[in-house]
Write an enzyme that holds these catalytic residues in place. Structure first.
Site, PDB file in Angstrom:
ATOM      1  CG  MET A   1      26.430  11.800  20.979  1.00  0.00           C
ATOM      2  SD  MET A   1      28.148  11.316  20.657  1.00  0.00           S
ATOM      3  CE  MET A   1      28.815  11.356  22.320  1.00  0.00           C
TER       4      MET A   1
ATOM      5  CG  ASN B   1      31.336  36.220  -6.443  1.00  0.00           C
ATOM      6  OD1 ASN B   1      30.381  35.549  -6.049  1.00  0.00           O
ATOM      7  ND2 ASN B   1      31.443  36.613  -7.698  1.00  0.00           N
TER       8      ASN B   1
ATOM      9  CG  ASP C   1      32.412  22.215  30.510  1.00  0.00           C
ATOM     10  OD1 ASP C   1      32.841  21.059  30.320  1.00  0.00           O
ATOM     11  OD2 ASP C   1      31.303  22.448  31.029  1.00  0.00           O
TER      12      ASP C   1
ATOM     13  CG  ASP D   1      28.765  18.036  23.876  1.00  0.00           C
ATOM     14  OD1 ASP D   1      28.505  17.123  23.079  1.00  0.00           O
ATOM     15  OD2 ASP D   1      29.236  17.839  25.012  1.00  0.00           O
TER      16      ASP D   1
END
Length: 745
Positions: free
Chosen positions: A205, A530, A116, A163
């Site tokens: 994390m 499928n 970001d 993240d």
């Protein structure tokens, strides 16, 4: 449908591409796709080294990229052009230098792959572009003609971050690979934890987003999870220890607590792994260990998903900047399920950055809305699965049988385990049927307890056994009697095409047999992918990862010689594994049953390969063939044709991957999909049983939403002769493969 990029339609355009912020597996696949899409369209891509800092520094940090510059990077972690968190770029002087370096090279279009912060910087740079160029022209750094030739900065963003925190997209680049790293560690830790009957606290994390922690807790069958989005209630320490204690009393030998690195208490105090460990030791009186996985989560070979999905995102981003006028704000591209979506960048970043404030104000529902359908589902499911108190439900006369039917598929055990735990939690008695409909007809079934299925999450194979057998009409009496004798109130069938056909037989004849007049739900599990009513089947991801791993090893084996390889995948008449494996593995051609093989097409391929080796210095050519692509043009026939026509330019080899595609443990994606699908299936069965209804349906994932469809309606949308859906979304990706994997020769 993927955007079509026509050769030579963007001649003269120059496009910059950079990777910014933290690295993420799959960035190289996105970079490769951007570069090659631009080249196919006739534009010149420029790779900008070290993120925005390279844009400021200029010089060799901004250089033209050729087709071969993007070769051999699909399977590499990190980013080959480097990344850097540049504070200088957010200053006026930094942006001025960056704009000058771009304009003097004729670049006014950018694709930025990053988090970001990188995307925010990109939007601000575009907003100031006109003023920056005016200032540069006024100072003589660029000419007025250069300023007028580049009035706007046209851009597209790709969210590259393990993240998974960008609001509006289901999965960002690198998340799936990170889950693979984490899940491998959790599976390994679980075995040693069980051996010592010890508790482990594992920190993962994610900063302000708990997706990695939540997904790991569900797919790993963990006991407790602490998320940034949902700070625990005061007194959570005792509640956690009580839950771990109940879990041990219920029969579990291992205990694993997952901690997201950004988790806090209600008053905003960080929760550390060490404090959790100390709390557990003090309360339970047993040793606890801490494992902080750290940056290993970012590293290593990208998963199959992070290759094909990042390739598609890079292709779409490049297609956008090649054709956009710049009159609209630049977007960020992401995924909703299997489809690429274009999001308003400013809104997506703003929503992402609002989450910590919403956490502080306790707006739980709004947070879950922003995180999306899957996150909300997983929170709810984990809370139910992880509470041992729910496993002690009193026996009930509402009995649901669970069984596997069809070919083996990784994730079948995950679905069965989830069904048993959720069924018991919801007041049902769960019954396991062994060996499919043959076992059911013989009454081979028994009750399953919470403890019986503990640990099935990570196991490959099918503990209950599976058979491909589709019952004939004359077998239905025995099946009906077995269901009546077992007092079965509902039936959950986990499997592939044979399962769906078998259930349709039961549905068609149920009016004649009282035992069949119960609710039945199919859960799609099959590596061929499928099945109707779903975009993805349980097990397809594990098989695809194995195909890509084989391709990597084949490429490595051929690195010291001139080679042509033809690899055959499974899939029967469905080419999913071949096409997606070829896209993720970098194959120049794929041969599918859906598109067949023609002599004229083979002639073109052979001539292309010969020109490629002669004129472009190619040393390796890879074709991937679906096992039923053509009855006559077999894998050996294709290899012999390429070999004969190559006339010594290269050696030709074949690899038929075979049944190992069905083996091995399920991937995190398969476990999560199996869990969500089974949750919906069990909810439908419980509802139908309570209402006295008896519908027959199948569950599926479309656009990352879980849907239930009547079995008759679902099967009407199939090509029965080829055993596949009429509409297969992934076939739209064939032009993407041609664009990014096959250089014009």
């Amino acid at each position: 449908m993927a955007t079509r990029v026509s050769p030579g339609t963007a001649s003269g355009l120059r496009i910059g591409v950079l990777t910014g912020g933290g690295d993420a597996q799959g960035m190289n696949a996105a970079l490769r796709a951007v570069v090659r899409t631009c080249l196919t369209a006739g534009a010149q891509p420029y790779a900008i080294a070290e993120g925005y800092q390279g844009m400021i520094d200029g010089g060799d940090a901004i250089r033209p990229f050729a087709w071969e510059d993007a070769s051999g990077i699909l399977n590499r972690g990190g980013t080959v052009i480097g990344t850097f968190r540049s504070r200088q770029f957010m200053t006026h002087e930094g942006m001025l230098a960056a704009a000058a370096n771009l304009v003097t090279r004729g670049i006014d279009r950018l694709v930025v792959i990053g988090g970001d912060g990188s995307l925010t910087g990109l939007n601000e740079f575009a907003r100031q572009w006109g003023a920056l160029l005016d200032e540069l022209a006024g100072g003589g750094t660029i000419t007025p003609e250069q300023r007028d030739a580049h009035p706007r900065l046209i851009f597209a963003g790709l969210a590259g971050s393990i993240d998974n925190d960008l609001v509006g997209t289901d999965m960002t680049i690198g998340v799936d690979s990170a889950l693979h790293r984490i899940q491998d560690a959790i599976d390994a830790i679980a075995s040693t934890a069980a051996s010592h009957q010890r508790c482990f606290v594992v920190e993962v994390m994610g900063r302000d987003c708990g997706y990695l922690a939540l997904a790991t807790a569900v797919s790993g069958g963990c006991d407790y999870v602490l998320l940034p989005e949902l700070p625990p209630e005061p007194g959570w320490e005792q509640a956690m220890c009580d839950q771990l204690r109940r879990s041990r009393l219920a029969g579990r030998k291992d205990s694993i607590v997952i901690l997201a690195e950004g988790a806090t208490t209600r008053d905003g105090q960080p929760i550390s792994a060490e404090s959790v460990r100390a709390t557990i030791e003090a309360s339970l009186g047993e040793e606890a260990r801490v494992t902080i996985l750290g940056h290993v989560q970012r590293g290593g070979t990208p998963s199959a998903y992070d290759r094909w999905a990042s390739t598609l995102l890079g292709y779409e981003a490049a297609a956008y900047v090649l054709s956009a006028s710049g009159e609209e704000p630049g977007p960020v591209f992401g995924f909703h399920g299997e489809r690429v979506v274009r999001l308003p960048l400013v809104q997506a970043v703003s929503d992402t950055r609002s989450v910590p404030d919403l956490v502080r104000s306790g707006e739980r529902d709004r947070i879950l809305d922003l995180r999306g359908n899957e996150f909300r589902d997983l929170v709810r499911i984990f809370q139910e699965l992880s509470d041992p108190a729910r496993t002690q439900a009193a026996p009930t006369d509402k009995r649901v049988a669970v069984m596997h039917v069809g070919a083996l598929s990784p994730g079948m055990n995950t679905a069965a385990k989830t069904a048993v735990w959720l069924g018991i939690s919801r007041g049902l008695t769960m019954v396991g049927v062994r060996d499919g409909f043959i076992g059911l007809a013989g009454g081979d079934m028994s009750e399953l307890t919470w403890k019986d299925v503990d640990g099935w999450n990570q196991e490959g194979g099918a503990v209950l056994g599976t058979r491909r057998h589709v019952p004939e009409v004359e077998e239905l009496y025995a099946i009906s009697r077995a269901l009546e004798s077992g007092q079965i109130s509902g039936l959950l069938v986990i499997g592939g095409w044979n399962a769906y056909e078998a259930v349709q037989v039961l549905d068609a004849e149920r009016s004649r047999y009282p035992g069949l007049q119960i609710p039945i739900v199919c859960v799609p599990a099959g590596i061929d992918n499928n099945l109707p009513g779903t975009a993805t089947s349980v097990g397809a991801d594990a098989a695809l990862n194995l195909v890509v791993d084989c391709i990597d090893k084949v490429k490595m084996s051929a690195s010291a010689s001139q080679r042509c390889f033809v690899i055959e995948t499974m899939g029967k008449d469905c080419g999913y594994l071949a096409l997606m494996g070829g896209l993720a593995g970098g194959a120049e051609q794929v041969y599918l049953n859906e598109t067949s093989i023609t002599l004229d097409g083979l002639r073109e391929d052979v001539e292309w390969v010969k020109r490629s080796f002669d004129d472009h210095g190619r040393s390796f050519f890879l074709a991937v063939r679906n096992e039923n692509a053509h009855p006559d043009y077999t894998t050996d026939v294709l290899a012999n044709l390429f070999d004969a026509e190559g006339q010594g330019r290269y050696d030709t080899r074949t690899l038929i991957i075979g049944h190992i595609q069905q083996g091995g443990p399920p991937t995190p994606a398969d476990r999560l999909l199996a869990t969500r699908l089974t949750d919906a299936a069990m909810a439908r069965l419980a509802e139908q049983i309570s209402q006295g209804a008896a519908e027959v349906s199948c569950v599926g994932s479309v656009g990352n939403e879980i849907r239930l469809t009547g079995i008759r309606e679902a099967m009407e949308g199939t090509d029965r002769s080829h055993q596949r859906p009429i509409d297969q979304w992934w076939l739209d990706l064939k032009p993407v493969l041609d664009c990014v994997n096959r250089e014009m020769a």
